[in-house]
Design an enzyme around this catalytic site. Structure first.
Site, PDB file in Angstrom:
ATOM      1  N   ASN A  63      -7.164   1.797   9.815  1.00 57.41           N
ATOM      2  CA  ASN A  63      -5.859   1.956  10.468  1.00 57.41           C
ATOM      3  C   ASN A  63      -6.091   1.898  11.970  1.00 57.41           C
ATOM      4  OD1 ASN A  63      -5.087   2.503   7.854  1.00 57.41           O
ATOM      5  ND2 ASN A  63      -4.419   4.599   8.223  1.00 57.41           N
ATOM      6  N   GLU A 115      -3.267  -0.173   8.190  1.00 57.87           N
ATOM      7  CA  GLU A 115      -2.058   0.231   8.934  1.00 57.87           C
ATOM      8  C   GLU A 115      -2.162  -0.305  10.347  1.00 57.87           C
ATOM      9  OE1 GLU A 115      -1.102   4.411   9.107  1.00 57.87           O
ATOM     10  OE2 GLU A 115      -1.472   4.672   6.971  1.00 57.87           O
ATOM     11  N   HIS A 134      -2.617  11.012   0.921  1.00 56.43           N
ATOM     12  CA  HIS A 134      -2.064  10.825   2.258  1.00 56.43           C
ATOM     13  C   HIS A 134      -1.420  12.158   2.667  1.00 56.43           C
ATOM     14  CE1 HIS A 134      -0.620   7.504   5.171  1.00 56.43           C
ATOM     15  NE2 HIS A 134      -0.246   8.656   5.708  1.00 56.43           N
ATOM     16  N   ARG A 179       0.853  -1.185   0.000  1.00 52.33           N
ATOM     17  CA  ARG A 179       0.000   0.000   0.000  1.00 52.33           C
ATOM     18  C   ARG A 179       0.892   1.239   0.000  1.00 52.33           C
ATOM     19  NH1 ARG A 179      -2.492   2.938   4.638  1.00 52.33           N
ATOM     20  NH2 ARG A 179      -4.010   4.318   3.692  1.00 52.33           N
ATOM     21  N   TYR A 205      -4.101   1.737  15.844  1.00 49.94           N
ATOM     22  CA  TYR A 205      -2.862   1.785  16.625  1.00 49.94           C
ATOM     23  C   TYR A 205      -3.059   1.612  18.126  1.00 49.94           C
ATOM     24  CZ  TYR A 205      -0.433   3.228  12.451  1.00 49.94           C
ATOM     25  OH  TYR A 205       0.106   3.237  11.192  1.00 49.94           O
ATOM     26  N   GLU A 231      -7.021   8.415   6.508  1.00 53.53           N
ATOM     27  CA  GLU A 231      -7.279   9.027   7.810  1.00 53.53           C
ATOM     28  C   GLU A 231      -7.814  10.460   7.711  1.00 53.53           C
ATOM     29  OE1 GLU A 231      -3.895   8.599  10.399  1.00 53.53           O
ATOM     30  OE2 GLU A 231      -3.979   6.424  10.351  1.00 53.53           O
TER      31      GLU A 231
END
Ligand code: NCW
Length: 465
Positions: A296, A371, A129, A85, A298, A174
């Site tokens: 994504n 991600e 991005h 990606r 985290y 995002e």
């Protein structure tokens, strides 16, 4: 059998079609900012503004991927990746953000995707991005509705040029970050602190997503969101309300828009800015059908409604405002978990929670983790990086992915962030997320232990293809 192989083979078996990937983004890796007709992006401007990026770092060279992409694809092949990606730099394609398309810019991504396909790696292309052409920021940036239409033109051009080269297109990476770190807290480019405009930016980023999906009719296309698990510190009314607010602005605002075609009433009320920028028909455009949702993940936020706590889940590197428009009184508390070098709490259970929740509340769409990964203070010694902390992070989060699949979540792939150490936005080069270590002086690449481990997991799973 070595210990590494034993660990890889003893667990983490995935379906044969599962995509095994790693991710990067254009500004963080490419460099070559003045080559082949590339225009200026908001990040070129931001990195040149004193006080915005730690140490005054910029990405004029970054990790020189623009020139070294063939070597970098060879590294991906060595890892056994089945998918990569990456993002396209809008100012390479349209130096001024509108009008003429730059064929030399498009050519780079043709060469890259050809090289990937020649190595059996599926190209997953992200259109945006965060590197907006500066000319569009000068015209008002994302708070200006016209930027969404410029994005759709750009998307159509990239799609027409690369549709036979790309496995999956995705639109905006995002959007929460692009809107609220870019226009409310000012931690990211363009560094504005204008809360009401940040909300407009968020809507226009969503609109840009929908218009681009329509412009790329008939191709496999997805939207991308960054989701967090959110917990109240206690069961007090104030803490529960704080969790509702942060979950609302971080998660539901984007999920409801993309997948249900509406904004949640409670979030609109929290934001307190009205909706005069939402035109008739916008929500149907934003709700255009997608083939996959890119998630994504985290960390988890633990939040409190009591006054006087930390304004953010982790320290920002520069002087910033709050990204939490309308909920600035909410504070972020220590949830008691170990943290990465970003100060982000490690919580693999949060990933399982997020995946189950999306599959339950927004059932129609397949998912990928686009991600997931961690920055740690790696040490290169005698040509090796023994990053056991990163390996453990990936192992735990991949286990959560497998548990989600077992629970019936339609999860189709996993992309580690990041393939290589790179330019970490306002943190500059000080934070390393890579599976592959990069010496930023010599550009030498060295596979970390986590990369060798990930390669074993992939090899083990691909044996059963
Ligand atoms: S900064 C960020 N990241 C990292 C970045 O390298 C990548 O480009 C992004 O897609 C790793 O993954 C994403 N995300 C922003 C998180 C902001 C957290 C700050 C919360 C403060 C309230």
């Amino acid at each position: 059998m070595t210990t590494q192989q034993e660990q890889a083979s003893s667990h983490l078996r995935f379906p044969a079609t599962f995509a095994w990937g790693a991710a990067t983004s254009a500004y963080q890796v490419e460099g070559a900012v003045n080559e082949d007709g590339r225009g200026t992006s908001i990040w070129d401007t931001f990195t040149r503004t004193p006080g915005r990026v730690l140490g005054g770092d910029h990405a004029d060279v970054a990790i020189d991927h623009y020139h070294r992409f063939r070597d970098d694809v060879a590294v991906m092949a060595e890892l056994g990746l089945t998918a990569y990606r990456f993002s396209v730099s809008w100012p390479r394609i349209q130096p001024d953000g509108s009008g003429t398309f730059n064929l030399k810019g498009l050519d780079f991504y043709k060469r890259l995707t050809d090289e990937l396909r020649a190595n059996g790696i599926d190209p997953w292309l992200t259109l945006y991005h965060w590197d907006l052409p500066q000319a569009l920021e000068d015209a008002g940036g994302w708070p200006n509705r016209d930027t969404a239409y410029r994005f759709a033109d750009y998307a159509r051009c990239v799609h027409d040029a690369l549709k036979d080269h790309v496995h999956t297109f995705s639109t905006v990476n995002e959007p929460w970050c692009a809107a609220f770190l870019g226009y409310a807290s000012g931690e990211h480019a363009p560094g504005r602190r204008e809360p009401a405009n940040a909300v407009r930016a968020a809507h226009h980023l969503n609109l840009a997503h929908g218009l681009a999906v329509q412009a790329m009719d008939a191709r496999r296309v997805g939207g991308c969101v960054n989701l967090y698990a959110v917990s109240p510190e206690t069961r007090s009314e104030a803490d529960l309300d704080a969790a509702r607010r942060i979950d609302g602005l971080q998660n539901r605002f984007f999920l409801d828009a993309l997948l249900l075609g509406r904004y949640p009433d409670d979030v609109i009320e929290d934001l307190g800015v009205g909706l005069d920028f939402v035109a008739d028909g916008d929500m149907a455009v934003i709700n255009a059908p997608i083939d996959v949702l890119l998630v994504n993940y985290y960390s988890r936020f633990t939040v409190s409604g009591a006054p006087g706590g930390k304004a953010s889940a982790a320290a920002a590197p520069t002087d910033t405002g709050s990204p939490w428009v309308g909920s600035e009184h909410v504070s972020f508390v220590n949830g008691g978990r170990p943290v990465t070098a970003m100060g982000w709490e490690i919580d693999q259970d949060g990933l399982l929670e997020v995946l189950n929740r999306v599959a339950r509340d927004y059932p129609a769409v397949p998912l990928v983790i686009s991600e997931n990964g961690a920055a740690f203070d790696d040490v290169l010694e005698q040509g090796r990086v023994h990053d056991t902390d990163r390996r453990a992070y990936l192992d735990a989060h991949l286990s959560a992915c497998r548990a989600a699949i077992e629970a019936g979540v339609p999860l189709e792939g996993y992309f580690a962030w990041s393939l290589m150490d790179n330019f970490e936005w306002a943190w500059g080069y000080g934070k390393r997320f890579g599976l592959v270590h990069v010496d930023f002086e010599t550009q030498r690449r060295v596979l970390k232990d986590s990369a060798l481990w990930y390669a074993e997991i992939i090899r083990h799973n691909r044996r059963h293809e």
